[in-house]
Design a protein around this motif. Structure first.
Motif, mmCIF file in Angstrom:
data_model
loop_
_atom_site.group_PDB
_atom_site.id
_atom_site.type_symbol
_atom_site.label_atom_id
_atom_site.label_comp_id
_atom_site.label_asym_id
_atom_site.label_seq_id
_atom_site.Cartn_x
_atom_site.Cartn_y
_atom_site.Cartn_z
ATOM 1 N N GLY A 111 0.908 -1.087 -0.150
ATOM 2 C CA GLY A 111 -0.076 -0.166 -0.009
ATOM 3 C C GLY A 111 0.723 1.217 0.018
ATOM 4 O O GLY A 111 0.691 2.090 -0.773
ATOM 5 N N SER A 112 1.695 1.193 0.684
ATOM 6 C CA SER A 112 2.567 2.318 1.180
ATOM 7 C C SER A 112 3.458 2.392 -0.134
ATOM 8 O O SER A 112 3.741 3.653 -0.766
ATOM 9 N N GLY A 113 4.199 1.418 -0.749
ATOM 10 C CA GLY A 113 5.140 1.575 -2.109
ATOM 11 C C GLY A 113 4.206 2.058 -3.129
ATOM 12 O O GLY A 113 4.838 2.826 -3.875
ATOM 13 N N ARG A 114 2.989 1.483 -3.366
ATOM 14 C CA ARG A 114 2.370 1.985 -4.631
ATOM 15 C C ARG A 114 1.801 3.230 -4.646
ATOM 16 O O ARG A 114 1.214 3.955 -5.268
ATOM 17 N N ALA A 115 1.888 3.854 -3.240
ATOM 18 C CA ALA A 115 1.424 5.311 -3.184
ATOM 19 C C ALA A 115 2.655 6.213 -3.727
ATOM 20 O O ALA A 115 2.309 7.539 -3.912
ATOM 21 N N MET A 116 3.686 5.807 -3.680
ATOM 22 C CA MET A 116 5.016 6.778 -4.234
ATOM 23 C C MET A 116 4.853 6.867 -5.641
ATOM 24 O O MET A 116 4.320 6.087 -6.511
ATOM 25 N N LYS A 117 5.451 8.070 -6.127
ATOM 26 C CA LYS A 117 5.564 8.415 -7.452
ATOM 27 C C LYS A 117 7.052 7.984 -7.767
ATOM 28 O O LYS A 117 7.913 7.884 -6.983
ATOM 29 N N PRO A 118 7.160 8.098 -9.182
ATOM 30 C CA PRO A 118 8.590 7.767 -9.653
ATOM 31 C C PRO A 118 9.631 8.779 -8.815
ATOM 32 O O PRO A 118 10.795 8.255 -8.882
ATOM 33 N N GLY A 119 9.466 10.176 -9.061
ATOM 34 C CA GLY A 119 10.576 10.862 -8.237
ATOM 35 C C GLY A 119 10.814 10.941 -6.746
ATOM 36 O O GLY A 119 11.628 11.436 -6.329
ATOM 37 N N ASP A 120 10.017 9.916 -6.215
ATOM 38 C CA ASP A 120 10.061 9.824 -4.645
ATOM 39 C C ASP A 120 11.227 9.025 -4.661
ATOM 40 O O ASP A 120 11.765 8.080 -5.281
ATOM 41 N N MET A 121 11.767 8.928 -3.315
ATOM 42 C CA MET A 121 12.735 7.949 -2.918
ATOM 43 C C MET A 121 12.572 7.198 -1.342
ATOM 44 O O MET A 121 11.803 7.767 -0.520
ATOM 45 N N ALA A 122 12.633 5.855 -1.694
ATOM 46 C CA ALA A 122 12.483 5.112 -0.353
ATOM 47 C C ALA A 122 13.583 4.649 0.279
ATOM 48 O O ALA A 122 14.632 4.144 -0.345
ATOM 49 N N PHE A 123 13.697 4.702 1.647
ATOM 50 C CA PHE A 123 14.956 4.384 2.471
ATOM 51 C C PHE A 123 14.550 3.488 3.144
ATOM 52 O O PHE A 123 13.668 3.515 4.387
ATOM 53 N N PRO A 124 14.937 2.030 2.944
ATOM 54 C CA PRO A 124 14.441 0.709 3.557
ATOM 55 C C PRO A 124 15.157 0.476 4.931
ATOM 56 O O PRO A 124 16.323 0.908 4.810
ATOM 57 N N ASN A 264 -2.605 -3.754 8.156
ATOM 58 C CA ASN A 264 -3.122 -5.020 7.248
ATOM 59 C C ASN A 264 -4.242 -4.767 6.548
ATOM 60 O O ASN A 264 -4.859 -5.550 5.728
ATOM 61 N N ASP A 265 -4.607 -3.418 6.155
ATOM 62 C CA ASP A 265 -5.736 -2.876 5.184
ATOM 63 C C ASP A 265 -4.735 -2.317 4.279
ATOM 64 O O ASP A 265 -4.324 -0.907 4.186
ATOM 65 N N VAL A 266 -4.658 -2.711 2.958
ATOM 66 C CA VAL A 266 -4.010 -2.198 1.986
ATOM 67 C C VAL A 266 -4.607 -0.756 1.396
ATOM 68 O O VAL A 266 -3.883 0.058 0.984
ATOM 69 N N LEU A 267 -5.855 -0.958 1.310
ATOM 70 C CA LEU A 267 -6.477 0.331 1.014
ATOM 71 C C LEU A 267 -6.202 1.412 2.044
ATOM 72 O O LEU A 267 -5.833 2.673 1.606
ATOM 73 N N GLY A 268 -6.411 1.332 3.229
ATOM 74 C CA GLY A 268 -6.075 2.150 4.232
ATOM 75 C C GLY A 268 -4.459 2.728 4.009
ATOM 76 O O GLY A 268 -4.355 4.002 4.000
ATOM 77 N N CYS A 269 -3.528 1.872 4.038
ATOM 78 C CA CYS A 269 -2.136 2.121 3.831
ATOM 79 C C CYS A 269 -1.955 2.993 2.644
ATOM 80 O O CYS A 269 -1.100 4.122 2.756
ATOM 81 N N LEU A 270 -2.318 2.455 1.611
ATOM 82 C CA LEU A 270 -2.417 3.287 0.258
ATOM 83 C C LEU A 270 -2.837 5.087 0.462
ATOM 84 O O LEU A 270 -2.412 5.649 -0.003
ATOM 85 N N ALA A 271 -4.118 5.026 1.026
ATOM 86 C CA ALA A 271 -4.650 6.288 1.234
ATOM 87 C C ALA A 271 -4.020 7.372 2.156
ATOM 88 O O ALA A 271 -3.689 8.277 1.997
ATOM 89 N N VAL A 272 -3.568 6.532 3.237
ATOM 90 C CA VAL A 272 -2.941 7.554 4.239
ATOM 91 C C VAL A 272 -1.545 7.845 3.610
ATOM 92 O O VAL A 272 -0.907 9.003 3.965
#
Length: 403
Positions: A111-124, A264-272
């Protein structure tokens, strides 16, 4: 601000502080219950039973998620889980030195990964295999890290996904610095702005690097989303032994918003996460997200969770499975039939078979590999060390040939 979950001192004019700054027994119990059960402030768009919960605040952030898009999110989670389970099995068979399972955390990561745009950066940290998948990183490239044959070979700039970080919490400080750079370079301020997301667990919130990252991000209004996957266990330490309050409420002390979402809610994680990223893109500073989830497997394959947690707790969380609730919603809404679910399962099996074949046939890297990627450009000292080391190894080959 005050609630049955908060016992910190109230704002000026909102009433007297708790005597001696101490919570009452009832407030302590309420805080601990919120830490372990989710609490009344939990944001949820899809229940464990697969029923849609509408939210005036967050529904607009998933308005584009139709039946097809929800199918894609379901497919993501199934494939990521299948890859995780295959890697876990391969570690048990001696093909990987160690594996860090993500079982149960697929919704938070996808959910959070799909919320990001191409220009964003993730630090895992070291468990974000699902985020890596959503950022286009080949799952096979993760295996080299845990096989101890490389340090992660993907192009982190291309994918917007930094290398894994093993040192607990260190990536949070790095992410804060990167986000400060995004702001200094004028890459925030509108819908096309950039932002950063950094991932860490509940245990990492006890690390100094995390708090330093919070401080720097707050002072400079850095466009960074602090994404805490609260999976309830910092190895063998439960969350309630690390914090009297729900973790998202810590953001208030640094001066930026915090929110708790059903991890555990992919929609909630995506939206938030979309909401939080939008806040960052427009220059409104950092946001802390606490994704309330559960670690269904061991901390790593070297851990035995049966030594410190009860099986009934695990069984309870199985009823909140992130994949099953999407499956139930798809089926109930008529967005998917059995043929679709069978096709996704078959695709996941093919994915796992390819992963397994790659791992079993992965070549050992040459000794010179340890000198690669140390510096971006050539370095005379490193070049000399490489030459001396390879010459040293060649001496063994010559000796063996002489016999």
């Amino acid at each position: 601000m005050s609630s049955d979950e908060q016992w910190t001192r109230p704002e000026p004019g909102e009433g007297p502080a708790v005597v001696a700054g101490q919570p009452s027994p009832e407030q302590v119990i309420a805080g601990l219950r919120a830490t372990s059960e989710g609490g009344s402030d939990l944001t949820q768009l899809l229940t464990p039973e697969g029923q849609r919960v509408h939210s005036p605040q967050f529904d607009p952030y998933v308005a584009d998620i139709d039946g097809k898009a929800l199918q894609d999110l379901y497919r993501d989670m199934v494939i990521v889980r299948r890859g995780d389970r295959e890697a876990n099995a391969m570690q048990r068979q001696g093909q990987l030195g160690i594996w860090v399972p993500l079982l149960g955390q697929e919704a938070a990561q996808v959910g959070s990964g799909r919320a990001m745009k191409p220009g964003d950066m993730a630090f895992p940290s070291y468990r974000e295999h699902g985020v890596a998948y959503t950022r286009g990183v080949d799952f096979r490239e993760l295996l080299g890290i845990f096989r101890c044959s490389d340090q992660g070979g993907w192009d982190f700039k291309k994918h917007g996904f930094h290398p894994y970080t093993i040192v607990i919490g260190n990536q949070v400080l790095n992410a804060a610095g990167y986000a400060m750079g995004q702001k200094f370079e004028g890459k925030v301020g509108d819908e096309d702005g950039q932002a950063t997301v950094t991932y860490f667990g509940d245990g990492a919130t006890s690390q100094g690097d995390v708090h330093e990252g919070f401080v720097w991000a707050a002072v400079y209004d850095a466009p960074v989303v602090f994404f805490c996957q609260n999976n309830q266990w910092a190895i063998s330490e439960p969350t309630e032994r690390q914090s009297r309050l729900p973790l998202y409420q810590r953001a208030r002390g640094y001066g930026f918003p915090g929110i708790r979402v059903d991890g555990n809610d992919v929609l909630g994680c995506l939206a938030v996460t979309r909401w939080a990223l939008e806040e960052c893109r427009h220059g409104n500073g950092p946001v802390l997200i606490e994704a309330f989830t559960y670690r269904m497997d061991a901390h790593t394959t070297t851990d035995d969770p049966t030594r410190y947690r009860l099986s009934d707790e695990l069984e309870e969380w199985k009823l909140k499975d992130p994949i099953e609730r999407v499956r139930a919603y798809l089926a109930r809404s008529g967005f998917a039939d059995q043929a679709f679910f069978d096709e996704v399962d078959a695709e996941a099996d093919r994915f796992a078979a390819e992963l397994r074949d790659y791992c079993f046939n992965m070549p050992d890297p040459p000794p010179s590999r340890i000198f690669d990627n140390v510096y971006a450009e050539g370095n005379p000292l490193l070049d000399k060390q490489r030459e001396e080391y390879l010459s040293y190894l060649a001496g063994f080959a010559e000796t063996a040939g002489g016999h």
